[in-house]
Design a protein around this motif. Structure first.
Motif, mmCIF file in Angstrom:
data_model
loop_
_atom_site.group_PDB
_atom_site.id
_atom_site.type_symbol
_atom_site.label_atom_id
_atom_site.label_comp_id
_atom_site.label_asym_id
_atom_site.label_seq_id
_atom_site.Cartn_x
_atom_site.Cartn_y
_atom_site.Cartn_z
ATOM 1 N N ASN A 1 0.998 -1.458 0.663
ATOM 2 C CA ASN A 1 -0.041 0.164 -0.078
ATOM 3 C C ASN A 1 1.201 0.986 0.039
ATOM 4 N N LEU A 2 2.004 1.004 0.716
ATOM 5 C CA LEU A 2 2.997 2.270 0.727
ATOM 6 C C LEU A 2 3.213 2.494 -0.957
ATOM 7 N N GLU A 3 3.996 1.131 -1.485
ATOM 8 C CA GLU A 3 4.394 1.684 -1.879
ATOM 9 C C GLU A 3 3.318 2.449 -3.575
ATOM 10 N N ALA A 4 2.284 1.995 -3.107
ATOM 11 C CA ALA A 4 1.357 2.754 -4.505
ATOM 12 C C ALA A 4 1.129 3.876 -3.525
ATOM 13 N N ASN A 5 1.241 4.104 -3.045
ATOM 14 C CA ASN A 5 1.077 5.589 -2.415
ATOM 15 C C ASN A 5 2.323 6.232 -2.686
ATOM 16 N N ARG A 6 3.751 5.628 -2.632
ATOM 17 C CA ARG A 6 4.988 6.427 -2.903
ATOM 18 C C ARG A 6 4.872 7.238 -4.275
ATOM 19 N N VAL A 7 4.684 6.197 -5.099
ATOM 20 C CA VAL A 7 4.534 6.175 -6.956
ATOM 21 C C VAL A 7 3.281 7.074 -7.127
ATOM 22 N N ALA A 8 2.415 7.411 -6.697
ATOM 23 C CA ALA A 8 1.349 8.227 -6.418
ATOM 24 C C ALA A 8 1.792 9.594 -6.678
ATOM 25 N N GLY A 9 2.734 9.921 -4.900
ATOM 26 C CA GLY A 9 2.670 11.150 -4.709
ATOM 27 C C GLY A 9 3.845 11.724 -5.790
ATOM 28 N N ALA A 10 4.805 10.902 -5.700
ATOM 29 C CA ALA A 10 5.800 11.248 -6.937
ATOM 30 C C ALA A 10 5.431 11.893 -7.834
ATOM 31 N N GLU A 11 4.416 10.902 -8.617
ATOM 32 C CA GLU A 11 4.215 11.344 -10.023
ATOM 33 C C GLU A 11 3.287 13.023 -9.982
ATOM 34 N N LEU A 12 2.998 13.191 -8.331
ATOM 35 C CA LEU A 12 1.759 14.390 -8.585
ATOM 36 C C LEU A 12 2.458 15.312 -8.769
ATOM 37 N N LEU A 13 4.182 15.631 -7.577
ATOM 38 C CA LEU A 13 4.544 16.111 -7.690
ATOM 39 C C LEU A 13 5.526 16.491 -8.975
ATOM 40 N N TYR A 14 5.410 15.650 -9.987
ATOM 41 C CA TYR A 14 6.643 15.416 -11.377
ATOM 42 C C TYR A 14 5.653 16.168 -12.116
ATOM 43 N N GLN A 15 4.455 15.823 -11.928
ATOM 44 C CA GLN A 15 3.470 17.262 -12.528
ATOM 45 C C GLN A 15 3.052 18.696 -12.709
ATOM 46 N N LYS A 16 3.857 18.612 -11.268
ATOM 47 C CA LYS A 16 3.823 20.079 -10.905
ATOM 48 C C LYS A 16 4.857 20.546 -11.812
ATOM 49 N N ALA B 1 13.413 21.698 -7.176
ATOM 50 C CA ALA B 1 13.163 21.450 -5.738
ATOM 51 C C ALA B 1 11.978 20.354 -5.773
ATOM 52 N N TYR B 2 10.874 20.441 -6.834
ATOM 53 C CA TYR B 2 9.443 19.399 -6.739
ATOM 54 C C TYR B 2 10.447 18.405 -7.485
ATOM 55 N N LEU B 3 11.297 18.201 -8.413
ATOM 56 C CA LEU B 3 11.580 17.068 -9.028
ATOM 57 C C LEU B 3 12.623 15.929 -8.028
ATOM 58 N N GLN B 4 13.284 16.991 -7.114
ATOM 59 C CA GLN B 4 13.873 16.107 -6.304
ATOM 60 C C GLN B 4 12.801 15.355 -5.422
ATOM 61 N N GLU B 5 12.214 15.956 -4.291
ATOM 62 C CA GLU B 5 11.151 15.539 -3.764
ATOM 63 C C GLU B 5 10.512 13.884 -4.816
ATOM 64 N N PHE C 1 10.010 8.296 -5.325
ATOM 65 C CA PHE C 1 10.806 7.366 -6.376
ATOM 66 C C PHE C 1 11.889 7.507 -7.123
ATOM 67 N N PRO C 2 12.917 7.098 -6.688
ATOM 68 C CA PRO C 2 14.263 7.058 -7.570
ATOM 69 C C PRO C 2 14.439 6.179 -8.901
ATOM 70 N N GLU C 3 13.587 5.241 -9.047
ATOM 71 C CA GLU C 3 13.446 3.974 -10.003
ATOM 72 C C GLU C 3 13.081 4.842 -11.760
ATOM 73 N N GLU C 4 12.704 5.676 -11.310
ATOM 74 C CA GLU C 4 12.188 6.778 -12.478
ATOM 75 C C GLU C 4 13.094 7.565 -13.146
ATOM 76 N N SER C 5 13.638 7.105 -14.282
ATOM 77 C CA SER C 5 14.704 7.918 -15.323
ATOM 78 C C SER C 5 14.158 9.354 -15.390
ATOM 79 N N THR C 6 12.936 8.983 -15.880
ATOM 80 C CA THR C 6 12.412 10.119 -16.859
ATOM 81 C C THR C 6 12.542 11.362 -15.423
ATOM 82 N N PHE C 7 12.503 11.498 -14.465
ATOM 83 C CA PHE C 7 12.737 12.503 -13.276
ATOM 84 C C PHE C 7 14.206 12.572 -12.680
ATOM 85 N N HIS C 8 15.027 11.699 -13.119
ATOM 86 C CA HIS C 8 17.390 12.245 -12.915
ATOM 87 C C HIS C 8 16.768 12.662 -14.692
#
Length: 505
Positions: A390-405, A420-424, A429-436
């Protein structure tokens, strides 16, 4: 002095009057836009706003609000006056009694009781009307009714509020940055054309010197012209008002043949043409906002560890695998303790993060003690599986929301806040290459540029997703700026190979 009227942008933008009255839905016609349309039409009459049992009425004179009424006790003139100079119970009782004797005129009752000066009445009316309108800016639903037959008192005309300034101040108070960006987002990649009378409009709103539309470059799109602007609520609301009032309009990018959209893979000629400029680039560390590479990277890892601690992911907190043996567990703990010990931060130039790491260091010790005990570790592993999913799903969703901002800010050219948003997002979710990849590009594009930190972020993106041509092409630009011509050419060649293979497929 009465403010000059603005013109409606087009006939389709005008409020559709039906005979002497009109009505509509605030969800499709937000109140700030409606006020500016009424101003453009120099509307005189009554605007009534309805939401559930709330009813508020505003009298307009020549397109500007001059008076308000409401069925809420908190919107009365007495209540408004109490916010700045509190009235006791005796004074409020006297006001009600005097109001009944004067036929319901609250302002006259306040004057006769000596609570306000006669000259202050109209100023109080003006502020009360502004406040009542602003409170309705946040209404997500409701309806409005317009009535042109209502008589307006000519004595109120000199005390009209400037609708442009009124709307800007209300938006900066009741609309957040995200909503303002969404309102302007459709114009990000269009090219602004300035109206001849824009100078007069700008004087009536509050804009910083670095965001004057008259200084915009017509060869750059909207977001590029705002690249170096701090996008505060006040600035965004002023731009929204100027756009709605016709201060500038937008042309499609195809109408400007001299401007080309950014290529996904940068051609060799562009990199070569910037060789001299890039080689002389001077990097100035930005210690205030995490601008230097060590602080930026440390903050990213700190965010990831704190996220793991909050989600009770003790393996992620220590930085080891759930299958780690006792020796590997101890090795991971010692490495993390050395990195995040508060006493070691000062000599590494990270003293500003001392308070944040103190709590994390204590949690590291707790996690190590739990996982070092075989019985407690087994109980943790068995009971943590479902919760962890459950926490994993919340973690991915939270990261995606920050990325959209962050994406919205990147389109606006506001790289500092996007970082700042990308670092959060990476922390979650450090496994997503697009964020980096986007973080690396933002670090390179911001002022001052950070090519070293950008290269590290792009290296991470390529390690996670080796077949992403965009990360390779960005790496080519960054390496060229660092003077690493050989690696730049290799990265560009690799990007072109991936693009070619993708096209063939």
């Amino acid at each position: 002095m009465q403010p000059e009227p603005i013109q409606a942008q087009s006939d389709t933008d005008k409020v559709p009057f039906l005979a002497s009255s009109s009505q509509g839905d605030l969800s499709s016609s937000p109140l700030p836009r409606l006020i500016l349309r009424l101003y453009g039409l120099r509307f005189s009459g009554e605007l009534t706003l309805l939401q559930h049992s709330i009813r508020k009425s505003f009298i307009f004179k020549n397109g500007a609000p001059v008076q308000s009424e409401s069925n809420l006790a908190g919107d009365s003139m007495t209540a408004f006056l109490s916010r700045s100079s509190p009235l006791n119970a005796t004074e409020q009782l006297k006001i009600r009694q005097q109001k009944e004797r004067t036929g319901g005129h609250e302002g006259l009752a306040l004057i006769e009781l000596g609570l306000i000066e006669p000259a202050s009445l109209f100023e109080l009316l003006q502020k009360q009307t502004q406040s009542a309108l602003w409170e309705c800016f946040g209404w997500a639903s409701g309806s409005y009714v317009l009535n042109k037959k209502v008589h307006t008192d000519e004595r109120l005309a000199p005390f009209q509020s400037d609708p442009m300034r009124l709307v800007q101040e209300g938006l900066s108070r009741y609309w957040n940055v995200e909503r303002l960006l969404q309102e302007l987002q459709e114009n990000f990649y269009l090219y602004p054309v300035i109206h001849p009378h824009l100078g007069k409009m700008v004087k009536r709103v509050s804009l910083p010197l670095d965001c004057q539309p008259r200084l915009w470059n017509p060869r750059l799109n909207f977001s590029q012209n705002l690249a170096d602007t701090e996008l505060s609520p006040s600035t965004l609301s002023a731009l929204w008002v100027l756009k709605e009032c016709g201060g500038f309009r937008f042309l499609d990018s195809h109408a400007n043949e001299t401007t080309q959209p950014e290529a996904r893979v940068l051609p060799q000629v562009k990199i070569e043409s910037k060789k001299k400029q890039a080689s002389s680039l001077k990097v100035i560390p930005d210690t205030k906002n995490g601008g230097n590479a060590p602080l930026s990277n440390f903050r990213t890892e700190l965010t990831a560890r704190k996220s793991a601690a909050e989600s009770k992911d003790y393996y992620g907190l220590l930085g080891c695998s759930p299958k780690a043996n006792n020796r590997e567990l101890r090795k991971a703990y010692l490495a993390a303790a050395k990195k995040f010990h508060p006493d070691t931060l000062g000599r590494r130039g990270l003293a500003t993060l001392r308070d944040e790491t103190a709590d994390l260091f204590a949690r590291l010790t707790d996690a190590f003690e739990l996982l070092s005990d075989p019985a407690r570790r087994q109980a943790y592993d068995e009971g943590h599986t479902e919760e962890k999913d459950n926490l994993e799903a919340n973690r991915v969703a939270g990261a995606e929301l920050l990325y959209q901002k962050a994406k919205v800010l990147l389109r606006m050219g506001n790289f500092r806040e996007a970082i700042a948003y990308l670092q959060e997002a990476i922390g979650l979710f450090p496994e997503e290459s697009t964020f980096h990849s986007d973080l690396g590009w933002a670090l390179y594009k911001k002022t001052p540029s950070e090519p070293e930190a950008a290269r590290e972020a792009l290296d991470c993106a390529i390690e996670i997703m080796p077949q992403d041509p965009l990360s390779h092409s960005r790496q080519a630009v960054v390496c060229r700026a660092l003077g690493d011509t050989c690696r730049s050419e290799e990265a560009l060649l690799r990007a072109q190979e991936i693009e070619t293979a993708s096209t063939r497929t």
